[in-house]
Design a protein around this motif. Structure first.
Motif, PDB file in Angstrom:
ATOM      1  N   GLY A  87      -9.692   4.588  -4.520  1.00 10.09           N
ATOM      2  CA  GLY A  87     -10.359   4.480  -3.226  1.00 10.09           C
ATOM      3  C   GLY A  87     -10.108   3.182  -2.498  1.00 10.09           C
ATOM      4  O   GLY A  87     -10.648   2.961  -1.408  1.00 10.09           O
ATOM      5  N   GLN A  88      -9.286   2.283  -3.078  1.00 16.39           N
ATOM      6  CA  GLN A  88      -9.039   0.976  -2.470  1.00 16.39           C
ATOM      7  C   GLN A  88      -7.540   0.736  -2.234  1.00 16.39           C
ATOM      8  O   GLN A  88      -7.060  -0.384  -2.333  1.00 16.39           O
ATOM      9  N   ILE A  89      -6.826   1.823  -1.929  1.00 18.55           N
ATOM     10  CA  ILE A  89      -5.392   1.708  -1.643  1.00 18.55           C
ATOM     11  C   ILE A  89      -5.191   1.656  -0.126  1.00 18.55           C
ATOM     12  O   ILE A  89      -5.606   2.570   0.601  1.00 18.55           O
ATOM     13  N   TRP A  90      -4.584   0.620   0.330  1.00 23.23           N
ATOM     14  CA  TRP A  90      -4.355   0.391   1.760  1.00 23.23           C
ATOM     15  C   TRP A  90      -3.317   1.381   2.292  1.00 23.23           C
ATOM     16  O   TRP A  90      -2.225   1.500   1.744  1.00 23.23           O
ATOM     17  N   ASP A  91      -3.654   2.093   3.359  1.00 23.63           N
ATOM     18  CA  ASP A  91      -2.676   2.949   4.034  1.00 23.63           C
ATOM     19  C   ASP A  91      -2.025   2.124   5.138  1.00 23.63           C
ATOM     20  O   ASP A  91      -2.525   2.044   6.256  1.00 23.63           O
ATOM     21  N   ASN A  92      -0.931   1.499   4.803  1.00 23.27           N
ATOM     22  CA  ASN A  92      -0.221   0.635   5.750  1.00 23.27           C
ATOM     23  C   ASN A  92       1.021   1.307   6.320  1.00 23.27           C
ATOM     24  O   ASN A  92       1.921   0.642   6.822  1.00 23.27           O
ATOM     25  N   ARG A  93       1.063   2.634   6.239  1.00 26.65           N
ATOM     26  CA  ARG A  93       2.196   3.349   6.823  1.00 26.65           C
ATOM     27  C   ARG A  93       2.204   3.202   8.343  1.00 26.65           C
ATOM     28  O   ARG A  93       1.174   2.922   8.963  1.00 26.65           O
ATOM     29  N   TYR A  94       3.353   3.408   8.916  1.00 27.91           N
ATOM     30  CA  TYR A  94       3.510   3.273  10.362  1.00 27.91           C
ATOM     31  C   TYR A  94       2.535   4.202  11.088  1.00 27.91           C
ATOM     32  O   TYR A  94       2.468   5.392  10.828  1.00 27.91           O
ATOM     33  N   ASN A  95       1.735   3.632  11.987  1.00 26.62           N
ATOM     34  CA  ASN A  95       0.773   4.352  12.830  1.00 26.62           C
ATOM     35  C   ASN A  95      -0.389   4.992  12.060  1.00 26.62           C
ATOM     36  O   ASN A  95      -1.074   5.874  12.589  1.00 26.62           O
ATOM     37  N   PRO A 118      -7.723  -4.248   4.454  1.00 26.09           N
ATOM     38  CA  PRO A 118      -6.813  -5.375   4.691  1.00 26.09           C
ATOM     39  C   PRO A 118      -5.756  -5.541   3.599  1.00 26.09           C
ATOM     40  O   PRO A 118      -4.811  -6.300   3.761  1.00 26.09           O
ATOM     41  N   TYR A 119      -5.941  -4.839   2.477  1.00 23.15           N
ATOM     42  CA  TYR A 119      -5.018  -4.951   1.343  1.00 23.15           C
ATOM     43  C   TYR A 119      -5.367  -3.854   0.340  1.00 23.15           C
ATOM     44  O   TYR A 119      -6.355  -3.116   0.509  1.00 23.15           O
ATOM     45  N   THR A 120      -4.555  -3.750  -0.708  1.00 21.64           N
ATOM     46  CA  THR A 120      -4.862  -2.872  -1.837  1.00 21.64           C
ATOM     47  C   THR A 120      -5.511  -3.707  -2.938  1.00 21.64           C
ATOM     48  O   THR A 120      -5.074  -4.825  -3.223  1.00 21.64           O
ATOM     49  N   THR A 121      -6.556  -3.162  -3.547  1.00 24.65           N
ATOM     50  CA  THR A 121      -7.227  -3.840  -4.653  1.00 24.65           C
ATOM     51  C   THR A 121      -6.700  -3.304  -5.984  1.00 24.65           C
ATOM     52  O   THR A 121      -6.622  -2.086  -6.184  1.00 24.65           O
ATOM     53  N   PHE A 122      -6.343  -4.216  -6.866  1.00 24.57           N
ATOM     54  CA  PHE A 122      -5.858  -3.859  -8.195  1.00 24.57           C
ATOM     55  C   PHE A 122      -6.855  -4.319  -9.258  1.00 24.57           C
ATOM     56  O   PHE A 122      -7.589  -5.301  -9.055  1.00 24.57           O
ATOM     57  N   VAL A 123      -6.863  -3.615 -10.367  1.00 21.68           N
ATOM     58  CA  VAL A 123      -7.683  -4.026 -11.506  1.00 21.68           C
ATOM     59  C   VAL A 123      -6.771  -4.225 -12.710  1.00 21.68           C
ATOM     60  O   VAL A 123      -5.765  -3.537 -12.877  1.00 21.68           O
ATOM     61  N   LYS A 124      -7.139  -5.193 -13.543  1.00 19.40           N
ATOM     62  CA  LYS A 124      -6.315  -5.524 -14.714  1.00 19.40           C
ATOM     63  C   LYS A 124      -6.566  -4.536 -15.837  1.00 19.40           C
ATOM     64  O   LYS A 124      -7.704  -4.196 -16.149  1.00 19.40           O
ATOM     65  N   THR A 125      -5.488  -4.090 -16.488  1.00 16.37           N
ATOM     66  CA  THR A 125      -5.610  -3.191 -17.629  1.00 16.37           C
ATOM     67  C   THR A 125      -5.173  -3.866 -18.934  1.00 16.37           C
ATOM     68  O   THR A 125      -5.479  -3.380 -20.017  1.00 16.37           O
ATOM     69  N   ILE A 146       2.479   3.287  -3.164  1.00 17.14           N
ATOM     70  CA  ILE A 146       1.412   3.092  -4.155  1.00 17.14           C
ATOM     71  C   ILE A 146       0.473   4.295  -4.180  1.00 17.14           C
ATOM     72  O   ILE A 146       0.042   4.791  -3.133  1.00 17.14           O
ATOM     73  N   SER A 147       0.156   4.738  -5.381  1.00 14.74           N
ATOM     74  CA  SER A 147      -0.814   5.809  -5.590  1.00 14.74           C
ATOM     75  C   SER A 147      -1.717   5.405  -6.742  1.00 14.74           C
ATOM     76  O   SER A 147      -1.534   4.345  -7.356  1.00 14.74           O
ATOM     77  N   GLU A 148      -2.675   6.245  -7.070  1.00 19.88           N
ATOM     78  CA  GLU A 148      -3.615   5.925  -8.145  1.00 19.88           C
ATOM     79  C   GLU A 148      -2.933   5.878  -9.507  1.00 19.88           C
ATOM     80  O   GLU A 148      -3.482   5.326 -10.461  1.00 19.88           O
ATOM     81  N   THR A 149      -1.732   6.449  -9.618  1.00 15.15           N
ATOM     82  CA  THR A 149      -1.029   6.456 -10.907  1.00 15.15           C
ATOM     83  C   THR A 149      -0.033   5.299 -11.031  1.00 15.15           C
ATOM     84  O   THR A 149       0.621   5.147 -12.063  1.00 15.15           O
ATOM     85  N   SER A 150       0.093   4.477  -9.994  1.00 16.59           N
ATOM     86  CA  SER A 150       1.050   3.361 -10.034  1.00 16.59           C
ATOM     87  C   SER A 150       0.638   2.306 -11.060  1.00 16.59           C
ATOM     88  O   SER A 150      -0.555   2.064 -11.269  1.00 16.59           O
ATOM     89  N   LYS A 151       1.621   1.665 -11.662  1.00 18.29           N
ATOM     90  CA  LYS A 151       1.371   0.572 -12.601  1.00 18.29           C
ATOM     91  C   LYS A 151       2.278  -0.607 -12.257  1.00 18.29           C
ATOM     92  O   LYS A 151       3.459  -0.420 -11.955  1.00 18.29           O
ATOM     93  N   PHE A 152       1.713  -1.812 -12.298  1.00 21.55           N
ATOM     94  CA  PHE A 152       2.460  -3.009 -11.951  1.00 21.55           C
ATOM     95  C   PHE A 152       2.357  -4.057 -13.047  1.00 21.55           C
ATOM     96  O   PHE A 152       1.305  -4.216 -13.679  1.00 21.55           O
ATOM     97  N   GLN A 153       3.446  -4.771 -13.256  1.00 23.88           N
ATOM     98  CA  GLN A 153       3.405  -5.957 -14.093  1.00 23.88           C
ATOM     99  C   GLN A 153       3.139  -7.168 -13.195  1.00 23.88           C
ATOM    100  O   GLN A 153       3.653  -7.245 -12.075  1.00 23.88           O
ATOM    101  N   VAL A 154       2.338  -8.078 -13.689  1.00 20.29           N
ATOM    102  CA  VAL A 154       2.113  -9.347 -13.006  1.00 20.29           C
ATOM    103  C   VAL A 154       2.957 -10.387 -13.719  1.00 20.29           C
ATOM    104  O   VAL A 154       2.890 -10.523 -14.941  1.00 20.29           O
ATOM    105  N   GLY A 188       0.811  -1.206   0.000  1.00 12.25           N
ATOM    106  CA  GLY A 188       0.000   0.000   0.000  1.00 12.25           C
ATOM    107  C   GLY A 188       0.847   1.259   0.000  1.00 12.25           C
ATOM    108  O   GLY A 188       1.909   1.316  -0.626  1.00 12.25           O
ATOM    109  N   MET A 189       0.379   2.262   0.731  1.00  6.38           N
ATOM    110  CA  MET A 189       1.051   3.562   0.725  1.00  6.38           C
ATOM    111  C   MET A 189       2.469   3.486   1.286  1.00  6.38           C
ATOM    112  O   MET A 189       3.335   4.276   0.901  1.00  6.38           O
ATOM    113  N   LYS A 190       2.711   2.566   2.182  1.00  6.66           N
ATOM    114  CA  LYS A 190       4.065   2.380   2.707  1.00  6.66           C
ATOM    115  C   LYS A 190       5.033   2.059   1.579  1.00  6.66           C
ATOM    116  O   LYS A 190       6.197   2.468   1.610  1.00  6.66           O
ATOM    117  N   GLU A 191       4.563   1.328   0.577  1.00  5.66           N
ATOM    118  CA  GLU A 191       5.385   0.986  -0.586  1.00  5.66           C
ATOM    119  C   GLU A 191       5.253   2.004  -1.709  1.00  5.66           C
ATOM    120  O   GLU A 191       5.696   1.766  -2.836  1.00  5.66           O
TER     121      GLU A 191
END
Length: 439
Positions: free
Chosen positions: A391-399, A411-418, A358-366, A353-356
């Protein structure tokens, strides 16, 4: 002296366990260190904060016992007129030359203290009470790499081409992806900012009075000073220097031929302890983080305030370093395929999530990790491309939960396939491009 070194090596052997039942996958391994500034008011609290924070859970902990801190008061020979590191302070940013000197000094220090050899010793379970009974093993490599014990049994592996390929794969996938992150953390307090504000406003007020012949400028400066003094805050300047364990076929050949032994062999153990040139760490990247606008919600004690700010600052640098240096990239497994009541796929869950960063503009390869049955070598096959769901990005930053931040209770970040094909649990997410991927 030999006994002391041997004891230190023996203390380093710790088996990795996946946290909270998380899926097993090959993480990069990381040891973190701190440049401790005992001369600073908050220096000890920064040290305590750093010492209390765990290694980020997307990396395997390769901490070396007794090697967590560089005491700035003991650093000499780096600067001409002063001791210690070139230091980022309020109003002073490090120059490119100062950064290079800090990075080179740290690399030299790590290699002089044989940090790389200690990391190799930890990888290969170096253990024993004396030189005569010390041995190595591949239990940690087998565990972290999900190899069968026979795949990385050195005595067996050196006898076959496939076995040598498995050892080579373990070196490339695990040892070569072992890092040391040295964090030099200094700070800015509200008082420093207030004092600077008062001085600046005093100068402006004086000019104003000189032009008008009045005292309005002095009053303006006093008011500004009171406003600045009422502000409470603490912000850190974090310079992070990343070092990578050097491991290639030539180094591996020396280790397996002259140093590794699964049974007591005093000559090989002595040769390993005496070797001063084979095992090295190399400097690969630097990152700097200072958020002038950082504001923390909620109420913190002074100690927890320092801990939270330091944790988030170091996390930001780790994210930036992963984007800057490909070998440091985080690989995260798809945790779950998310479906609705009719069985239609609505997204894919991953525990980042945000600790890593992640933002709405992030892109990942599977990608799918495939181990060749014939050679034992690992390859990565492209499967799909995904992005975080708004709206489904986990804020897992410290505290973040303590602050009641948006997304903190997810409980996690939700991703959608593009783009791409079928995504299954256990496949890996890698942000951006990754050169090892096969299409």
């Amino acid at each position: 002296m030999r006994q002391t070194i041997l004891t230190l090596f023996c203390a380093c052997m710790v088996l990795s366990v996946c946290a909270q039942g998380e899926m097993a996958y090959r993480r990069n391994s990381l040891a973190t260190m701190l440049v401790y500034h005992p001369e600073d008011e908050f220096g000890f609290e920064i040290y305590k904060a750093f010492d209390s924070l765990p290694i980020p859970d997307k990396y395997d902990d390769h901490t070396i016992s007794g090697a967590r801190v560089i005491d700035n008061s003991t650093v000499s020979g780096l600067q001409r007129k002063e001791s210690g590191y070139y230091k980022a302070t309020y109003g002073h940013q490090l120059t490119a030359a100062e950064l290079r000197k800090n990075a080179q000094y740290t690399e030299d220090l790590l290699n002089q203290t044989e940090m790389a050899k200690k990391m190799v010793a930890k990888w290969f379970g170096f253990n024993g009470h004396t030189i005569s009974d010390a041995t190595f093993n591949t239990a940690l490599i087998s565990s972290r790499g999900q190899y069968n014990a026979s795949d990385v049994d050195v005595a067996l592996a050196v006898q076959t081409t496939r076995g040598l390929a498995s050892l080579s794969d373990a070196g490339e996938e695990l040892l070569n992806n072992t890092f040391v992150l040295v964090n030099d953390i200094t700070y800015v307090t509200a008082e420093q900012e207030a004092e600077a504000a008062k001085v600046a406003m005093g100068v402006i007020g004086g000019i104003f009075d000189a032009l008008t012949g009045g005292k309005s400028g002095q009053q303006m400066a006093q008011t500004a000073g009171k406003i600045a003094d009422s502000f409470t805050g603490f912000k850190v300047k974090t310079h992070s220097y990343l070092y990578q364990l050097e491991w290639n076929d030539s180094i591996a050949a020396i280790f397996y031929r002259y140093h590794y032994t699964g049974v007591p062999d005093s000559a090989k153990v002595q040769a390993f302890l005496d070797d001063k040139t084979t095992y090295r760490l190399k400097y690969v990247a630097h990152e700097y983080e200072f958020d002038k606008k950082s504001v923390l919600k909620g109420k913190y004690s002074r100690t927890e305030l320092v801990r939270t700010i330091c944790a988030r600052s170091m996390d930001k640098n780790i994210v930036a370093l992963a984007k800057q240096y490909e070998d440091f990239k985080v690989k995260t497994p798809v945790y779950q395929v998310l479906t609705n009541s009719r069985g239609k796929i609505e997204g894919y869950a991953a525990k980042i999530g945000m600790k890593e960063g992640i933002s709405e503009t992030s892109k990942f390869q599977v990608v799918q990790r495939i181990q060749d049955a014939e050679t034992g070598k690992t390859r990565y096959k492209y499967i799909a491309t995904v992005k975080p769901k708004k709206g489904q990005i986990w804020d897992n930053r410290y505290n973040a939960v303590l602050e009641e931040a948006d997304g903190a209770t997810l409980p996690y970040t939700t991703f959608v396939k593009t783009a791409g094909g079928e995504i299954l649990p256990g496949m890996l997410l890698i942000e951006g491009k990754y050169r090892k991927i096969e299409n």
